[in-house]
Design a protein around this motif. Structure first.
Motif, PDB file in Angstrom:
ATOM      1  N   LYS A 168       0.889  -1.145   0.046  1.00  8.24           N
ATOM      2  CA  LYS A 168       0.220  -0.027  -0.013  1.00  8.24           C
ATOM      3  C   LYS A 168       0.833   1.169   0.118  1.00  8.24           C
ATOM      4  O   LYS A 168       0.617   2.375  -0.602  1.00  8.24           O
ATOM      5  CB  LYS A 168      -0.952   0.009   1.078  1.00  8.24           C
ATOM      6  CG  LYS A 168      -1.914  -1.046   1.004  1.00  8.24           C
ATOM      7  CD  LYS A 168      -2.906  -0.921   2.249  1.00  8.24           C
ATOM      8  CE  LYS A 168      -4.177  -1.992   2.116  1.00  8.24           C
ATOM      9  NZ  LYS A 168      -4.970  -1.675   3.494  1.00  8.24           N
ATOM     10  N   LYS A 169       2.118   1.153   0.624  1.00  4.92           N
ATOM     11  CA  LYS A 169       2.847   2.574   0.945  1.00  4.92           C
ATOM     12  C   LYS A 169       3.504   2.906  -0.653  1.00  4.92           C
ATOM     13  O   LYS A 169       3.492   4.291  -0.918  1.00  4.92           O
ATOM     14  CB  LYS A 169       4.039   2.331   1.665  1.00  4.92           C
ATOM     15  CG  LYS A 169       4.771   3.701   1.920  1.00  4.92           C
ATOM     16  CD  LYS A 169       6.004   3.198   2.956  1.00  4.92           C
ATOM     17  CE  LYS A 169       6.586   4.598   3.238  1.00  4.92           C
ATOM     18  NZ  LYS A 169       7.157   5.271   2.160  1.00  4.92           N
ATOM     19  N   VAL A 170       3.906   1.784  -1.274  1.00  8.65           N
ATOM     20  CA  VAL A 170       4.382   2.092  -2.859  1.00  8.65           C
ATOM     21  C   VAL A 170       3.059   2.889  -3.507  1.00  8.65           C
ATOM     22  O   VAL A 170       3.386   3.880  -4.363  1.00  8.65           O
ATOM     23  CB  VAL A 170       4.631   0.714  -3.341  1.00  8.65           C
ATOM     24  CG1 VAL A 170       4.961   1.319  -4.945  1.00  8.65           C
ATOM     25  CG2 VAL A 170       6.046   0.073  -2.720  1.00  8.65           C
ATOM     26  N   VAL A 171       1.984   2.031  -3.509  1.00  7.76           N
ATOM     27  CA  VAL A 171       0.882   2.540  -4.133  1.00  7.76           C
ATOM     28  C   VAL A 171       0.512   3.942  -4.019  1.00  7.76           C
ATOM     29  O   VAL A 171       0.349   4.843  -4.840  1.00  7.76           O
ATOM     30  CB  VAL A 171      -0.494   1.894  -4.139  1.00  7.76           C
ATOM     31  CG1 VAL A 171      -1.503   2.203  -4.890  1.00  7.76           C
ATOM     32  CG2 VAL A 171       0.020   0.246  -4.556  1.00  7.76           C
ATOM     33  N   HIS A 172       0.480   4.472  -2.605  1.00  2.51           N
ATOM     34  CA  HIS A 172       0.134   5.568  -2.034  1.00  2.51           C
ATOM     35  C   HIS A 172       1.043   6.862  -2.485  1.00  2.51           C
ATOM     36  O   HIS A 172       0.907   7.607  -2.914  1.00  2.51           O
ATOM     37  CB  HIS A 172      -0.179   5.519  -0.562  1.00  2.51           C
ATOM     38  CG  HIS A 172      -0.652   6.905   0.058  1.00  2.51           C
ATOM     39  ND1 HIS A 172       0.136   7.909   0.572  1.00  2.51           N
ATOM     40  CD2 HIS A 172      -1.852   7.275   0.294  1.00  2.51           C
ATOM     41  CE1 HIS A 172      -0.449   8.807   1.060  1.00  2.51           C
ATOM     42  NE2 HIS A 172      -1.707   8.643   0.615  1.00  2.51           N
ATOM     43  N   ASP A 173       2.343   6.296  -2.361  1.00  3.07           N
ATOM     44  CA  ASP A 173       3.419   7.270  -2.689  1.00  3.07           C
ATOM     45  C   ASP A 173       3.344   7.557  -4.149  1.00  3.07           C
ATOM     46  O   ASP A 173       3.611   8.677  -4.339  1.00  3.07           O
ATOM     47  CB  ASP A 173       4.848   6.689  -2.263  1.00  3.07           C
ATOM     48  CG  ASP A 173       5.010   6.481  -0.956  1.00  3.07           C
ATOM     49  OD1 ASP A 173       4.394   7.297  -0.009  1.00  3.07           O
ATOM     50  OD2 ASP A 173       6.049   5.735  -0.525  1.00  3.07           O
TER      51      ASP A 173
END
Length: 449
Positions: free
Chosen positions: A405-410
């Protein structure tokens, strides 16, 4: 290995990526689908589908491509491992098949442009129909036009991202838009043309059907090049400052605007001479040449010019799409084989020329068929009804459920530098709504329901 290119400007990003979507799907498929499915009612549902499926799916592919800054195979592999790299591989193979048969139709457009210059399309409806049948069944001439179109595409791609794809898109897209406006003005000025305008913009709510909704969904899916790895490949050339949400909205808007203008170009002229708006796939090669002749019979020079501009428009629209299709495979080949871009493009061109030749011959010169369909129709069915929905479905599952999720959100928020207020809604659409919609289109195309 060659250093990877980058798009030079924000305008270049939008025009090049929109050019990948804008093609015969907008100028040819959208009008005849609109005619078959009730005009304005179809357009309303189509616009909703662009919002629900098109833009979220586009952003998902953008995230895969920009995060890895690599070709489609490596991009999926970097984020998910070897198994997920197969999604990129399927996208690259799909693009080769599409370019192969798409170049055949693009070659027809190019030939019709030159036939229009020579005045060879002048005649009644029967003459135009016989002309088309004789041309496509010729064993040599259509192949020449097909190969010519692939080589034209090859020339652009070998010049690289900024000097080739971006520069040509910056020239072709404005020309395409101007040609559309000129023909729209001429078409809408004809006697009785307002009936065609009403058909496009005055919805008949009795036309809403289950089948029309799925057709609209499918058209949005195919028009925006979802599932071909095209968006992923082009996003790999985006800068880290590119706003993915804003860019996807701009691209979707431009793509839809051109599709609607294509309807305004065709239907007012068709209604002016009493031609049925649901002429189907034969619209641009059999029906329209005669429509333009009848519509402008009082001013034959104007009719000649409009017909000429129309096929020039088709050829340009086809070229913006074939460039993107070619780049997908070229990027995979030269990066994975660690060879020069020009050699990678040559391999891609050779493969697509072979596919194009077989597709062209299958239109009447030689009996090349599978499952009761010509080889060209089989390629169209395989890509449109199976490979494209599969690629887009897996991308939504990949981004929505597999990638951290962090990759996608970033990526969505450009590492916190742009607003993420719509991120929860977008993630909801990618995780649940888009896969369900794509599955519905897939089952509908296979006549399951």
């Amino acid at each position: 290995m060659n250093e990877r290119g980058k798009f030079g400007t924000k305008l270049g990003v939008v025009l090049a990526t929109a050019g990948s979507a804008v093609g015969l799907g907008n100028i040819w498929r959208f009008p005849y689908m609109t005619g078959q499915d009730g005009g304005a009612a179809f357009i309303l549902v189509y616009l909703a589908c662009v919002m629900i499926l098109g833009i979220p799916g586009m952003i998902a592919e953008f995230i895969v491509g920009r995060h890895s800054a690599a070709n489609a195979v490596r991009a999926y592999g970097n984020l998910g491992g070897r198994m997920w790299s197969l999604v990129g591989a399927v996208g690259a193979i799909t693009s080769m098949i599409i370019l192969g048969f798409y170049a055949v139709i693009a070659g027809w457009c190019l030939q019709y442009l030159f036939a229009s210059i020579g005045g060879n399309l002048s005649g009644d409806a029967d003459y135009v129909q016989v002309y088309f049948k004789n041309f496509v069944s010729d064993p040599v001439e259509p192949i020449i036009w097909t190969v010519a179109f692939v080589l034209l595409t090859h020339f652009v791609v070998t010049r690289g991202v900024r000097k080739g794809i971006e520069r040509v898109s910056n020239i072709l897209m404005p020309i395409l838009f101007v040609l559309l406006i000129v023909i729209v003005v001429a078409s809408c000025s004809l006697p009785g043309a307002m009936k065609g305008v009403e058909f496009l913009f005055k919805p008949d709510f009795s036309k809403f059907t289950h089948s029309m909704f799925l057709d609209s969904l499918g058209q949005a899916f195919f028009s925006l090049s979802l599932g071909t790895a095209c968006l992923c490949t082009y996003a790999s050339y985006f800068s880290r400052q590119t706003n993915l949400l804003k860019s996807s909205v701009q691209i979707a808007f431009l793509d839809t605007m051109i599709a609607v203008l294509a309807g305004l170009m065709i239907f007012p002229a068709a209604f002016s001479v009493g031609v049925n708006p649901d002429s189907g796939p034969s619209l641009i090669f059999i029906t329209l040449p005669n429509v333009f002749q009848q519509a402008f019979h009082g001013a034959p020079v104007l009719g000649y010019v409009i017909g000429l501009l129309f096929y020039a428009l088709l050829a340009l629209a086809a070229l913006t799409s074939t460039i993107s299709m070619h780049e997908i495979g070229t990027a995979v080949i030269f990066e994975e084989l660690h060879i020069d871009r020009k050699y990678g493009a040559c391999i891609e061109t050779a493969i697509c020329v072979v596919i194009g030749i077989v597709c062209s011959l299958s239109q009447g010169a030689v009996d090349i068929s599978l499952f009761g369909k010509s080889f060209l129709d089989c390629c169209d069915f395989l890509t449109s009804n199976i490979l494209l929905p599969l690629g887009s479905f897996l991308t939504c599952i990949f981004i929505g459920w597999y990638v951290p999720k962090k990759v996608v959100h970033d990526e969505f928020t450009n590492w916190g530098t742009v607003s993420g207020v719509l991120y929860p809604l977008w993630l909801l659409l990618v995780r649940y709504v888009c896969p369900i919609c794509i599955l519905a289109v897939f089952l509908h195309q296979l006549n399951v329901f």
